[in-house]
Design an enzyme around this catalytic site. Structure first.
Site, PDB file in Angstrom:
ATOM      1  N   HIS A  93     -11.107  -4.355   9.490  1.00 18.22           N
ATOM      2  CA  HIS A  93     -11.516  -4.312   8.387  1.00 18.22           C
ATOM      3  C   HIS A  93     -12.974  -3.311   8.218  1.00 18.22           C
ATOM      4  CE1 HIS A  93      -9.350  -7.814   7.039  1.00 18.22           C
ATOM      5  NE2 HIS A  93      -9.591  -7.349   5.698  1.00 18.22           N
ATOM      6  N   GLU A 112       0.899  -1.219   0.038  1.00 17.85           N
ATOM      7  CA  GLU A 112      -0.046   0.282  -0.015  1.00 17.85           C
ATOM      8  C   GLU A 112       0.805   1.211  -0.108  1.00 17.85           C
ATOM      9  OE1 GLU A 112      -0.689  -2.560   1.874  1.00 17.85           O
ATOM     10  OE2 GLU A 112      -2.721  -3.247   1.515  1.00 17.85           O
TER      11      GLU A 112
END
Lengths: 344, 334
Positions: free
Chosen positions: A137, A68
């Site tokens: 999440h 990322e």
């Protein structure tokens, strides 16, 4: 997605709306490309980019390793090098791995370079809970990014915004973050041609009302609208304001609504402490204090990591019932203030 | 003096020496100005490492890009950014390279494609990957040279960037300035594998360890590597073994290394070494050196005078360029 009727009205999902926006952007501008984890062969973690690889090829629908920080930074560099990248990060939780590049480079370089370099980059990511995916999440950290000067933070909550926000975001010479609530992807609705184009600067009144302003964004807009319906049945006329843009906030429209209704309930899926609702609340105090008939109230997530078990998760996330109860208390004049919650 | 280095044309040799001297004398003056409180904030000097920037820059073309670190005065000067603007930046003046907003650590210059001046260790590597990706996607044959210290190899950004650049065959020339210390932490106290070129090789990057105190060796390696990168062979990696003669920054009491070690490395001062080579080849005499020193001193005096006289940015511009308008972008590009 259904074919357009004579009127030009189409029925499509939030997911399809974003896909169409990306397809259109890539057809229109060869500098635009999509980069992220599993955006290509897999078709997108949430199937948003499904089919785009076949149409645009692997250079422009670019699968990345699980890096990322690296690919977000590469997006920043590519933007400075003349491209118009769309970087997709699977969830806002994962974006923390890229936060250095977003905050220290994308948001900083234009000002720190004295205006020599700008970063025309769009970063899309999902946010929010409600799918029993537990604490890594499910968080709503868009408010953190809204703290940072140099970023524009968008939260499309409607089909029209999902379809329409990308184009102006790509036109913006500055970095734009788009937060897509994961529970919205399957929501479908009609898109009327007159709803486009949309701006990426203003809040929107989604339901006019006179008794209380329910101010929400992203995944919470639906809860606010449902709450407004229930309140209407009790004779309380709630206005629903969709923030749409968390940075820069459309302060005039927020104040204008509160000045009309004299009461405000802020609904935020982020945590209460230091959240975007706290900022909006402060703006109301600064700009419309003497218009208020009741203290500003907040309905936010409980101060816990979002848990897996359904009953715990639902208890942690803001619910319609709490919005209704809070708004009713403000309007009926028995508000207890907003000090009930405890910080974890 | 090697056969190869003897063959260097005199004019070029003198130009290399002159560039190293410019950086050395500039840095020495900065230290003085820091003590006099005319330069504030953090100040990281490049003294001892001059051969690296001077050697690598010889291999770059005007349209190539450079991404540097917070120890970047030398790179900026050798790249051709006017010394006046670099000094004014350190004085915090609006005529500085970044309008005085960045200071010593954040020199930017669009005209020479100098993308900073990045003070997050490893923070520039992903940017370099992206700049090279943009070139590749647009079919532009350019190199992006990315400078970073050996301390950066401990960052995830290093590994992610190596992998992306190699995976996508991007035209990045990674230039690792290995001066042995990440601030005060010696390489063998922070890395399980201290051979940095092996780390690059693990990502399938061709990597060359180079004597970073030998400007000709650096130039030769950089030319070879950059031509390969420019030709589309993917990224290259230079490990430039060098040494920082002075403290990490002006706050550093240097508790972590022995005086004897510094002295030993000073024996291999890149400017002394190269001057001796030039003298041995009858390319440099006392008079030439004196003239060169005089010219460098004048340039520095002019830069200080310029910086001293320069204006401060007006306070009403404080928030200008936090976000940029399309018109401002156009103006910056023109």
């Amino acid at each position: 997605m259904t074919a357009p009727a004579e009127s030009g009205v189409v029925e499509l999902t939030y997911r399809e709306a974003i896909r169409e926006a990306m397809r259109e952007a890539m057809q229109r501008d060869p500098r635009v490309f999509l980069m992220g984890e599993d955006v290509g062969r897999y078709g997108g973690c949430f199937a948003v980019s499904l089919g785009l690889l076949e149409e645009f090829g692997p250079e422009r629908i670019r699968d990345t390793p699980l890096s990322e920080l690296g690919f977000t930074g590469a997006g920043i560099g590519a933007a400075m090098g003349g491209m118009r990248p769309i970087v997709e990060i699977m969830t806002v939780n994962f974006s923390l791995l890229a936060a250095d590049q977003i905050v220290n480079n994308a948001a900083t370089l234009p000002h720190m370079s004295g205006g020599q370099f700008n970063v025309p980059l769009v970063i899309r990511m999902t946010t929010g809970g409600g799918r029993q995916l537990a604490a890594q999440h499910s968080h709503s950290l868009e408010g953190w990014y809204a703290h940072v000067p140099g970023l524009r933070v968008l939260t499309p909550a409607t089909i029209a915004d999902a379809r329409g926000m990308l184009a102006p975001a790509l036109e913006d010479p500055n970095p734009v973050l788009i937060f897509e609530h994961a529970l919205l992807y399957n929501v479908s609705g009609e898109l009327r041609p007159e709803e486009l184009p949309v701006d990426i600067s203003s809040a929107a009144i989604r339901r006019p009302g006179s008794d209380v302003s329910l101010i929400a964004y992203g995944g919470m807009l639906r809860h606010a609208l449902t709450a407004a319906e229930q309140l209407a049945a009790e004779g309380i006329d709630a206005e629903v304001v969709d923030l749409r843009v968390l940075r820069p906030l459309d302060e005039p429209r927020i104040l204008e609504s509160v000045t009309r209704t004299h009461r405000a309930v802020l609904i935020d899926e982020g945590w209460r402490s230091g959240g975007i609702a706290a900022e909006v609340s402060a703006r109301i105090m600064e700009g419309a204090f003497y218009e208020l008939d009741a203290p500003v109230a907040r309905v936010a997530s409980a101060e816990v990591p979002i848990p897996y078990a359904a009953h715990l998760e639902q208890a942690a996330l803001p619910q319609v019932e709490e919005i209704v109860t809070t708004a009713r208390a403000l309007v009926r004049g028995d508000a207890a203030g907003s000090g009930a919650a405890t910080d974890g | 003096m090697t056969v190869e280095s003897a063959a260097v044309e005199r004019g070029h040799g003198l130009a290399l020496l002159r560039e190293m001297l410019r950086v050395r004398r500039f840095e020495e003056k900065c230290a003085e100005l820091y003590s006099a409180q005319q330069i504030r904030g953090f100040l990281h000097l490049y003294v001892g490492e001059e051969a690296v920037a001077v050697g690598v820059m010889q291999a770059l073309r005007p349209d190539d890009a450079i991404v540097a670190t917070y120890r970047e005065h030398g790179h900026a000067l050798v790249r051709g950014i006017p010394m006046t603007a670099v000094m004014a930046e350190m004085f915090g003046k609006v005529s500085g390279t970044s309008r005085g907003r960045g200071g010593s650590m954040h020199i930017f210059d669009a005209a020479t494609r100098f993308y900073g001046g990045n003070a997050i260790v490893g923070g520039g590597l992903p940017l370099a990957v992206g700049l090279a990706l943009a070139d590749k996607m647009q079919g532009i044959e350019r190199v992006t040279a990315c400078f970073f210290g050996e301390g950066a190899v401990a960052e995830g950004a290093f590994h992610e960037s190596m992998n992306l650049a190699a995976l996508w065959d991007l035209p990045v020339l990674f230039c690792c300035e290995n001066n042995g210390y990440a601030m005060g932490t010696a390489l063998d106290r922070s890395e399980s594998e201290t051979d940095i070129s092996l780390k690059a090789a693990a990502y399938e990057l061709p990597a060359w360890p180079v004597d970073g105190m030998d400007v000709l060796a650096v130039e030769r390696a950089a030319r070879h590597a950059s031509e390969m990168v420019r030709g589309g062979a993917g990224p290259g990696f230079l490990e430039l073994r060098t040494y920082r003669f002075r403290a990490h920054s002006m706050y550093d009491p240097e508790l972590y290394r022995e005086r004897a070690e510094v002295d030993e490395w000073r024996e291999r001062d890149p400017i002394t070494l190269f001057s001796e080579q030039l003298r041995a080849a009858d390319a440099l005499g006392d008079a030439t050196l004196a003239t060169m020193e005089g010219e460098v001193a004048s340039e520095i005096e002019e830069a200080i005078a310029f910086a001293d006289a320069a204006e401060l940015e007006p306070l009403e511009d404080l928030t200008r360029f936090v976000t940029m308008t399309p018109d401002e972008v156009k103006e910056a590009a023109s």
